[in-house]
Write a protein that holds these residues in place. Sequence first.
Motif, PDB file in Angstrom:
ATOM      1  N   PRO A 150      35.931  41.360  26.876  1.00 19.72           N
ATOM      2  CA  PRO A 150      36.166  42.569  27.358  1.00 19.72           C
ATOM      3  C   PRO A 150      36.397  42.020  28.907  1.00 19.72           C
ATOM      4  N   THR A 151      35.489  40.740  29.498  1.00 23.31           N
ATOM      5  CA  THR A 151      35.668  40.039  31.006  1.00 23.31           C
ATOM      6  C   THR A 151      36.874  39.468  30.874  1.00 23.31           C
ATOM      7  N   VAL A 152      37.282  39.007  30.159  1.00 21.98           N
ATOM      8  CA  VAL A 152      39.005  38.673  30.452  1.00 21.98           C
ATOM      9  C   VAL A 152      40.271  39.293  29.674  1.00 21.98           C
ATOM     10  N   ASP A 153      39.938  39.906  29.593  1.00 23.94           N
ATOM     11  CA  ASP A 153      40.636  41.450  28.680  1.00 23.94           C
ATOM     12  C   ASP A 153      41.421  42.331  30.058  1.00 23.94           C
ATOM     13  N   ALA A 154      40.113  42.497  30.780  1.00 23.77           N
ATOM     14  CA  ALA A 154      39.866  42.700  32.459  1.00 23.77           C
ATOM     15  C   ALA A 154      40.211  41.836  33.335  1.00 23.77           C
ATOM     16  N   THR A 155      39.856  40.894  33.592  1.00 23.55           N
ATOM     17  CA  THR A 155      40.648  39.539  33.964  1.00 23.55           C
ATOM     18  C   THR A 155      42.113  39.244  34.074  1.00 23.55           C
ATOM     19  N   ILE A 156      43.158  39.644  32.887  1.00 22.06           N
ATOM     20  CA  ILE A 156      44.417  39.312  32.401  1.00 22.06           C
ATOM     21  C   ILE A 156      44.773  40.464  33.304  1.00 22.06           C
ATOM     22  N   ARG A 157      44.207  41.623  32.914  1.00 20.00           N
ATOM     23  CA  ARG A 157      44.992  43.034  33.284  1.00 20.00           C
ATOM     24  C   ARG A 157      44.994  43.512  34.512  1.00 20.00           C
ATOM     25  N   MET A 158      44.133  42.649  35.174  1.00 19.42           N
ATOM     26  CA  MET A 158      43.912  43.048  36.689  1.00 19.42           C
ATOM     27  C   MET A 158      44.581  41.917  37.364  1.00 19.42           C
ATOM     28  N   ALA A 159      44.802  40.405  37.056  1.00 14.46           N
ATOM     29  CA  ALA A 159      46.123  39.357  37.680  1.00 14.46           C
ATOM     30  C   ALA A 159      46.760  40.666  37.806  1.00 14.46           C
ATOM     31  N   PHE A 160      47.748  41.178  35.682  1.00 11.99           N
ATOM     32  CA  PHE A 160      49.511  42.018  36.231  1.00 11.99           C
ATOM     33  C   PHE A 160      49.584  42.794  36.413  1.00 11.99           C
ATOM     34  N   ASN A 161      48.298  43.519  36.536  1.00 16.28           N
ATOM     35  CA  ASN A 161      48.305  45.241  37.332  1.00 16.28           C
ATOM     36  C   ASN A 161      48.153  45.169  38.872  1.00 16.28           C
ATOM     37  N   THR A 162      47.570  44.248  39.517  1.00 14.13           N
ATOM     38  CA  THR A 162      47.835  43.572  41.409  1.00 14.13           C
ATOM     39  C   THR A 162      48.858  42.670  41.765  1.00 14.13           C
ATOM     40  N   PHE A 163      49.459  41.747  40.681  1.00 13.80           N
ATOM     41  CA  PHE A 163      49.812  40.742  41.087  1.00 13.80           C
ATOM     42  C   PHE A 163      49.576  39.440  41.653  1.00 13.80           C
ATOM     43  N   ARG A 164      47.710  38.828  41.446  1.00 14.28           N
ATOM     44  CA  ARG A 164      47.054  38.277  42.630  1.00 14.28           C
ATOM     45  C   ARG A 164      45.852  37.515  41.996  1.00 14.28           C
ATOM     46  N   PRO A 165      45.534  36.791  41.927  1.00 13.54           N
ATOM     47  CA  PRO A 165      44.475  35.706  40.944  1.00 13.54           C
ATOM     48  C   PRO A 165      43.583  36.295  40.888  1.00 13.54           C
ATOM     49  N   THR A 166      43.025  35.925  39.328  1.00 12.69           N
ATOM     50  CA  THR A 166      41.935  36.545  38.939  1.00 12.69           C
ATOM     51  C   THR A 166      41.057  35.445  38.657  1.00 12.69           C
ATOM     52  N   ALA A 167      40.535  35.832  38.035  1.00  8.88           N
ATOM     53  CA  ALA A 167      39.555  34.627  37.193  1.00  8.88           C
ATOM     54  C   ALA A 167      38.272  35.577  36.345  1.00  8.88           C
ATOM     55  N   THR A 168      37.792  34.896  35.360  1.00 10.18           N
ATOM     56  CA  THR A 168      36.969  35.282  34.814  1.00 10.18           C
ATOM     57  C   THR A 168      35.549  33.686  34.702  1.00 10.18           C
ATOM     58  N   LEU A 169      34.058  33.712  35.163  1.00 13.23           N
ATOM     59  CA  LEU A 169      33.302  32.246  34.974  1.00 13.23           C
ATOM     60  C   LEU A 169      32.872  32.807  33.748  1.00 13.23           C
ATOM     61  N   ILE A 170      33.021  31.777  32.674  1.00 14.00           N
ATOM     62  CA  ILE A 170      32.619  31.967  31.345  1.00 14.00           C
ATOM     63  C   ILE A 170      31.269  31.101  31.976  1.00 14.00           C
ATOM     64  N   GLY A 171      29.625  31.328  31.691  1.00 13.41           N
ATOM     65  CA  GLY A 171      28.481  30.605  32.182  1.00 13.41           C
ATOM     66  C   GLY A 171      28.428  30.031  30.987  1.00 13.41           C
ATOM     67  N   GLN A 172      27.570  28.811  32.152  1.00 15.41           N
ATOM     68  CA  GLN A 172      26.994  28.153  31.059  1.00 15.41           C
ATOM     69  C   GLN A 172      25.545  27.767  29.785  1.00 15.41           C
ATOM     70  N   ARG A 173      25.176  29.129  30.411  1.00 15.66           N
ATOM     71  CA  ARG A 173      24.500  29.886  29.057  1.00 15.66           C
ATOM     72  C   ARG A 173      25.362  30.154  28.054  1.00 15.66           C
ATOM     73  N   VAL A 174      26.735  30.395  27.937  1.00 17.69           N
ATOM     74  CA  VAL A 174      27.723  31.050  26.828  1.00 17.69           C
ATOM     75  C   VAL A 174      28.265  28.766  26.235  1.00 17.69           C
ATOM     76  N   ILE A 175      28.608  29.023  26.936  1.00 13.83           N
ATOM     77  CA  ILE A 175      29.190  27.477  26.173  1.00 13.83           C
ATOM     78  C   ILE A 175      28.274  26.072  26.185  1.00 13.83           C
ATOM     79  N   GLY A 176      26.530  26.527  27.205  1.00 14.95           N
ATOM     80  CA  GLY A 176      26.159  25.263  26.483  1.00 14.95           C
ATOM     81  C   GLY A 176      25.469  23.872  27.462  1.00 14.95           C
ATOM     82  N   ALA A 177      24.730  23.523  28.479  1.00 12.73           N
ATOM     83  CA  ALA A 177      24.792  22.747  29.139  1.00 12.73           C
ATOM     84  C   ALA A 177      24.573  21.486  28.294  1.00 12.73           C
TER      85      ALA A 177
END
Length: 183
Positions: A150-177
């Motif tokens: 849902p966060t990536v979906d929102a990030t992509i939508r915001m980028a193309f709806n607002t014509f600006r840079p957007t970012a999803t930060l995927i935390g290290q708890r998810v990807i593993g340290a």
Amino acid sequence: MDDDAIDKAPDVASIWPDQIYDLLKKHEIRQVCLVPDAGHSRLIKRCLADNEIIVTTLTTEEEGIALMQGAWLGGHKAVLLMQSSGVGNCINMLSLSHIHRCPMPMLVTMRGDFGEFNPAQIPMGNATQAVLEAMGTLVKRADTPEDIAPTVDATIRMAFNTFRPTATLIGQRVIGAKTFGKD
């Protein structure tokens, strides 16, 4: 999360990379630019296997900003995959989005975050969100596998709806340290 989870690689059965891939297809992302990153490895493999997605391996992350600008001007949607340590390389180039009103969604796997062993990763890991926001990027963070799609979906939508840079930060708890054998 169990106590040892910080030292383990992400679960191979984890579905969030596949969910991101599905979102790229849903949003008609035609170009993916990246600096190779273990956190994005499964997503990268999915994109490389797709003949409808142009994957460009960059030598440095700021090239991705230029690539997304060119893709947009050429009628394509693009996304940049990178690690938080590469965000510092993009600072000056992010100003282009404001000048040209170009959507630039970025998916950033975090280092220097939760359980980091490498002290060199800590400064940029701690500054990533603030640095992006200082350059006008809309930043959202996902710290659980369930938050990523849902966060990536929102990030992509915001980028193309607002014509600006957007970012999803995927935390290290998810990807593993990463530990590189350091315990």
